[in-house]
Write a protein that holds these residues in place. Structure first.
Motif, mmCIF file in Angstrom:
data_model
loop_
_atom_site.group_PDB
_atom_site.id
_atom_site.type_symbol
_atom_site.label_atom_id
_atom_site.label_comp_id
_atom_site.label_asym_id
_atom_site.label_seq_id
_atom_site.Cartn_x
_atom_site.Cartn_y
_atom_site.Cartn_z
ATOM 1 N N MET A 193 -6.422 -42.533 13.971
ATOM 2 C CA MET A 193 -6.882 -42.877 12.638
ATOM 3 C C MET A 193 -8.159 -42.089 12.357
ATOM 4 N N CYS A 194 -8.280 -41.563 11.164
ATOM 5 C CA CYS A 194 -9.482 -40.849 10.741
ATOM 6 C C CYS A 194 -10.231 -41.703 9.728
ATOM 7 N N LEU A 195 -11.523 -41.818 9.936
ATOM 8 C CA LEU A 195 -12.344 -42.662 9.081
ATOM 9 C C LEU A 195 -13.463 -41.865 8.440
ATOM 10 N N GLY A 196 -13.866 -42.284 7.264
ATOM 11 C CA GLY A 196 -15.110 -41.799 6.673
ATOM 12 C C GLY A 196 -16.179 -42.788 7.090
ATOM 13 N N ILE A 197 -17.245 -42.301 7.705
ATOM 14 C CA ILE A 197 -18.268 -43.211 8.198
ATOM 15 C C ILE A 197 -19.611 -42.913 7.530
ATOM 16 N N PRO A 198 -20.385 -43.940 7.249
ATOM 17 C CA PRO A 198 -21.690 -43.742 6.617
ATOM 18 C C PRO A 198 -22.748 -43.307 7.626
ATOM 19 N N GLY A 199 -23.639 -42.443 7.156
ATOM 20 C CA GLY A 199 -24.747 -42.005 7.979
ATOM 21 C C GLY A 199 -25.960 -41.755 7.105
ATOM 22 N N GLU A 200 -27.132 -41.819 7.717
ATOM 23 C CA GLU A 200 -28.380 -41.600 6.990
ATOM 24 C C GLU A 200 -28.919 -40.204 7.295
ATOM 25 N N VAL A 201 -29.262 -39.473 6.251
ATOM 26 C CA VAL A 201 -29.839 -38.139 6.413
ATOM 27 C C VAL A 201 -31.235 -38.298 7.009
ATOM 28 N N MET B 288 -29.359 -33.031 9.467
ATOM 29 C CA MET B 288 -29.254 -33.890 10.642
ATOM 30 C C MET B 288 -29.081 -35.305 10.126
ATOM 31 N N VAL B 289 -28.037 -35.977 10.623
ATOM 32 C CA VAL B 289 -27.670 -37.302 10.136
ATOM 33 C C VAL B 289 -27.579 -38.258 11.319
ATOM 34 N N SER B 290 -27.984 -39.501 11.103
ATOM 35 C CA SER B 290 -27.885 -40.531 12.127
ATOM 36 C C SER B 290 -26.799 -41.535 11.748
ATOM 37 N N VAL B 291 -25.887 -41.746 12.690
ATOM 38 C CA VAL B 291 -24.838 -42.756 12.541
ATOM 39 C C VAL B 291 -24.936 -43.673 13.753
ATOM 40 N N GLU B 292 -25.421 -44.875 13.521
ATOM 41 C CA GLU B 292 -25.556 -45.845 14.618
ATOM 42 C C GLU B 292 -26.305 -45.243 15.809
ATOM 43 N N GLU C 283 -27.573 -47.562 0.167
ATOM 44 C CA GLU C 283 -27.775 -48.203 1.461
ATOM 45 C C GLU C 283 -26.978 -49.498 1.587
ATOM 46 N N LYS C 284 -26.885 -50.267 0.513
ATOM 47 C CA LYS C 284 -26.140 -51.519 0.555
ATOM 48 C C LYS C 284 -24.668 -51.259 0.864
ATOM 49 N N GLU C 285 -24.088 -50.248 0.211
ATOM 50 C CA GLU C 285 -22.693 -49.892 0.462
ATOM 51 C C GLU C 285 -22.519 -49.375 1.895
ATOM 52 N N ALA C 286 -23.504 -48.592 2.369
ATOM 53 C CA ALA C 286 -23.441 -48.069 3.731
ATOM 54 C C ALA C 286 -23.439 -49.197 4.754
ATOM 55 N N LYS C 287 -24.321 -50.166 4.577
ATOM 56 C CA LYS C 287 -24.400 -51.293 5.521
ATOM 57 C C LYS C 287 -23.112 -52.113 5.507
ATOM 58 N N ALA C 288 -22.552 -52.345 4.315
ATOM 59 C CA ALA C 288 -21.296 -53.096 4.209
ATOM 60 C C ALA C 288 -20.157 -52.329 4.884
ATOM 61 N N LEU D 158 -16.436 -51.398 9.465
ATOM 62 C CA LEU D 158 -15.941 -50.475 10.483
ATOM 63 C C LEU D 158 -16.110 -51.031 11.891
ATOM 64 N N MET D 159 -17.216 -51.730 12.141
ATOM 65 C CA MET D 159 -17.417 -52.336 13.456
ATOM 66 C C MET D 159 -16.315 -53.347 13.758
ATOM 67 N N GLY D 160 -15.796 -53.986 12.720
ATOM 68 C CA GLY D 160 -14.711 -54.939 12.896
ATOM 69 C C GLY D 160 -13.381 -54.288 13.252
ATOM 70 N N LEU D 161 -13.277 -52.975 13.089
ATOM 71 C CA LEU D 161 -12.035 -52.267 13.419
ATOM 72 C C LEU D 161 -11.882 -52.017 14.913
ATOM 73 N N GLY D 162 -12.956 -52.206 15.650
ATOM 74 C CA GLY D 162 -12.889 -52.061 17.110
ATOM 75 C C GLY D 162 -12.690 -50.633 17.562
ATOM 76 N N ASP D 163 -11.585 -50.374 18.264
ATOM 77 C CA ASP D 163 -11.354 -49.081 18.911
ATOM 78 C C ASP D 163 -11.340 -47.909 17.940
ATOM 79 N N ALA D 164 -10.793 -48.085 16.753
ATOM 80 C CA ALA D 164 -10.739 -46.976 15.792
ATOM 81 C C ALA D 164 -12.146 -46.502 15.464
ATOM 82 N N TYR D 165 -13.063 -47.423 15.258
ATOM 83 C CA TYR D 165 -14.446 -47.067 14.950
ATOM 84 C C TYR D 165 -15.146 -46.499 16.179
ATOM 85 N N THR D 166 -14.927 -47.101 17.326
ATOM 86 C CA THR D 166 -15.516 -46.614 18.570
ATOM 87 C C THR D 166 -15.052 -45.188 18.853
ATOM 88 N N ASP D 167 -13.768 -44.924 18.640
ATOM 89 C CA ASP D 167 -13.228 -43.578 18.847
ATOM 90 C C ASP D 167 -13.869 -42.575 17.894
#
Length: 92
Positions: free
Chosen positions: A1-9, A21-25, A61-66, A71-80
């Protein structure tokens, strides 16, 4: 599965106007932000939606946090996806 993930510049990369340079978790990676030039580009502190090393859109930021919470609830797909991000490097 391919996901779009939020990150902060975190910073714009000197000498490379299409890279930021972007930070994602806590994972920091260079991301191509060239697709956002028509939206006025990005600045440190902006949140973006990332897919395969490219910023697809700016989000607030609100949309990013949501999105991160969902995504964290997706488990392995997000971890991957985070693992793939951690292993990638598009810096010149």
């Amino acid at each position: 599965m391919c996901l779009g993930i939020p990150g902060e510049v975190i910073e714009l990369m000197p000498g490379h106007e299409d890279l930021a340079m972007v930070s994602v978790e806590g994972v920091k990676r260079a991301v191509n932000v060239g697709l956002l030039s028509e939206e006025g580009g990005v600045e440190p502190g902006d949140w973006i939606l990332i897919h395969v090393g490219f910023a697809l859109s700016k989000i607030d930021e609100k949309e990013a946090k949501a999105s991160l919470e969902f995504l964290m609830g997706l488990g392995d797909a997000y971890t991957d996806e985070l693992q793939a991000l951690a292993e990638s490097d598009i810096r010149p």
